[in-house]
Design a protein around this motif. Structure first.
Motif, short mmCIF file in Angstrom:
data_model
loop_
_atom_site.label_atom_id
_atom_site.label_comp_id
_atom_site.label_asym_id
_atom_site.label_seq_id
_atom_site.Cartn_x
_atom_site.Cartn_y
_atom_site.Cartn_z
N ALA A 1 -28.72 81.72 3.75
CA ALA A 1 -28.58 80.51 4.57
C ALA A 1 -29.95 79.91 4.89
CB ALA A 1 -27.82 80.83 5.86
N SER A 2 -30.93 80.77 5.21
CA SER A 2 -32.28 80.28 5.47
C SER A 2 -32.87 79.61 4.23
CB SER A 2 -33.19 81.43 5.90
OG SER A 2 -32.78 81.93 7.15
N SER A 3 -32.67 80.23 3.08
CA SER A 3 -33.17 79.65 1.83
C SER A 3 -32.49 78.33 1.52
CB SER A 3 -32.96 80.62 0.67
OG SER A 3 -33.70 81.79 0.87
N LEU A 4 -31.20 78.25 1.76
CA LEU A 4 -30.47 77.00 1.51
C LEU A 4 -30.99 75.88 2.41
CD1 LEU A 4 -28.10 75.55 0.09
CD2 LEU A 4 -26.67 76.28 1.99
N ILE A 5 -31.26 76.19 3.66
CA ILE A 5 -31.75 75.17 4.59
C ILE A 5 -33.16 74.73 4.22
CG2 ILE A 5 -32.44 74.81 7.00
CD1 ILE A 5 -29.98 76.62 7.72
N LEU A 6 -34.00 75.69 3.84
CA LEU A 6 -35.39 75.34 3.52
C LEU A 6 -35.51 74.62 2.18
CD1 LEU A 6 -37.25 78.55 4.72
CD2 LEU A 6 -37.27 76.29 5.78
N HIS A 7 -34.76 75.07 1.16
CA HIS A 7 -34.93 74.52 -0.18
C HIS A 7 -33.83 73.54 -0.57
CE1 HIS A 7 -38.15 77.35 -0.67
NE2 HIS A 7 -37.36 78.35 -0.38
N LYS A 8 -32.78 73.41 0.24
CA LYS A 8 -31.68 72.46 0.04
C LYS A 8 -30.78 72.78 -1.15
CE LYS A 8 -33.79 70.03 3.20
NZ LYS A 8 -34.63 70.97 3.87
N ARG A 9 -31.12 73.79 -1.93
CA ARG A 9 -30.36 74.14 -3.13
C ARG A 9 -30.59 75.60 -3.45
NH1 ARG A 9 -30.15 70.71 -8.53
NH2 ARG A 9 -29.29 69.32 -7.00
N LEU A 10 -29.56 76.28 -3.96
CA LEU A 10 -29.66 77.71 -4.20
C LEU A 10 -28.77 78.07 -5.39
CD1 LEU A 10 -30.83 80.27 -2.75
CD2 LEU A 10 -28.68 80.40 -1.55
N SER A 11 -29.28 78.86 -6.32
CA SER A 11 -28.50 79.31 -7.46
C SER A 11 -28.03 80.73 -7.20
CB SER A 11 -29.35 79.25 -8.73
OG SER A 11 -28.60 79.69 -9.82
N THR A 12 -26.72 80.96 -7.30
CA THR A 12 -26.15 82.26 -6.99
C THR A 12 -24.80 82.39 -7.68
OG1 THR A 12 -25.53 83.74 -5.17
CG2 THR A 12 -25.09 81.40 -4.85
N THR A 13 -24.08 83.49 -7.41
CA THR A 13 -22.74 83.65 -7.97
C THR A 13 -21.74 82.86 -7.14
OG1 THR A 13 -22.29 85.63 -6.68
CG2 THR A 13 -23.30 85.95 -8.83
N VAL A 14 -20.60 82.57 -7.72
CA VAL A 14 -19.59 81.78 -7.03
C VAL A 14 -19.05 82.51 -5.80
CG1 VAL A 14 -17.30 80.74 -7.27
CG2 VAL A 14 -18.94 80.51 -9.10
N ALA A 15 -18.86 83.83 -5.90
CA ALA A 15 -18.33 84.59 -4.77
C ALA A 15 -19.30 84.55 -3.59
CB ALA A 15 -18.08 86.04 -5.19
N LYS A 16 -20.60 84.72 -3.87
CA LYS A 16 -21.59 84.65 -2.79
C LYS A 16 -21.68 83.24 -2.23
CE LYS A 16 -24.63 88.31 -4.45
NZ LYS A 16 -25.95 88.55 -5.03
N ALA A 17 -21.56 82.23 -3.08
CA ALA A 17 -21.65 80.84 -2.62
C ALA A 17 -20.49 80.51 -1.69
CB ALA A 17 -21.66 79.89 -3.80
#
Length: 168
Positions: free
Chosen positions: A25-41
Motif C-alpha cells: 500500500a505504501s509503494s502504491l501510494i508513493l509510486h502510483k502503480r505496482l506490478s504484482t499477482t492478481v490475488a495480491k492486487a
C-alpha cells in the motif's frame, strides 16, 4: 467449499500478510502503480481503498489511523497532501487492476494495480471521449427515447399547424 472465508490468506501468516499489504500500500501510494499477482492486487485493493477514503478527511485522527496501517511517514504525507486532493470528487473505486499476462517461472497471473486518477493515458482518452455529446447513465433509455421522440413529433406537428394558420 469456502463458507465464511472472507479474506484471501495468500499462503502467509497473519503478521506476514499484514506487513506485506502495508508495504504494498505504501509503494502504491508513493509510486502510483505496482506490478504484482492478481490475488495480491485484489487483497491490496480491499486494504488500500478504505485508507484512501479516510484520507479525504484530513484530521489528526484520520492521519493517525492511516499511519497505524501504513507505518510509513512519507506515504502518509503523500496520501494526505497530493492523492487526497485528486480523489476528492470520486465516490469510490480509486484503484484499477490491469491484467498483464502470466509470469514465466510459475505461470502466476500478473497484473498492474494503479491509482485511477494518475494514469495520464487513460485520462486523456477519457477526456477525448467526454468532449463529444454528454451522455447520461440510465438503465432503460429505450422508453425515454420513444417518449421524447413522440413528444417532439407532436410539438412539430402543432407548430406546422400554427404556421399554416398564420400564413392564411
Amino acid at each position: 467449499m469456502r463458507h465464511g472465508k472472507k479474506i484471501n490468506h495468500l499462503g502467509r501468516t497473519a503478521s506476514h500478510r499484514k506487513a506485506m499489504l502495508s508495504n504494498m500500500a505504501s509503494s502504491l501510494i508513493l509510486h502510483k502503480r505496482l506490478s504484482t499477482t492478481v490475488a495480491k492486487a485484489k487483497a491490496l485493493r480491499k486494504y488500500v481503498e478504505p485508507l484512501l477514503t479516510k484520507s479525504k478527511n484530513d484530521t489528526t485522527h484520520s492521519r493517525r489511523t492511516v499511519f497505524a496501517y501504513l507505518q510509513n511517514k512519507e506515504s502518509v504525507k503523500e496520501l494526505f497532501d497530493e492523492v487526497s486532493s485528486k480523489i476528492a470528487g470520486r465516490p469510490g473505486g480509486y484503484t484499477r487492476i490491469l491484467k498483464t499476462g502470466y509470469r514465466l517461472g510459475d505461470n502466476a497471473e500478473m497484473c498492474v494495480i494503479e491509482l485511477v486518477d494518475y494514469n495520464e493515458d487513460m485520462l486523456t482518452s477519457a477526456a477525448a471521449a467526454t468532449t463529444g455529446a454528454k451522455k447520461t447513465r440510465r438503465r432503460s433509455s429505450g422508453k425515454k427515447k420513444d417518449e421524447a421522440s413522440a413528444t417532439e413529433t407532436k410539438a412539430a406537428a402543432t407548430e406546422s399547424k400554427d404556421e399554416a394558420k398564420d400564413a392564411e
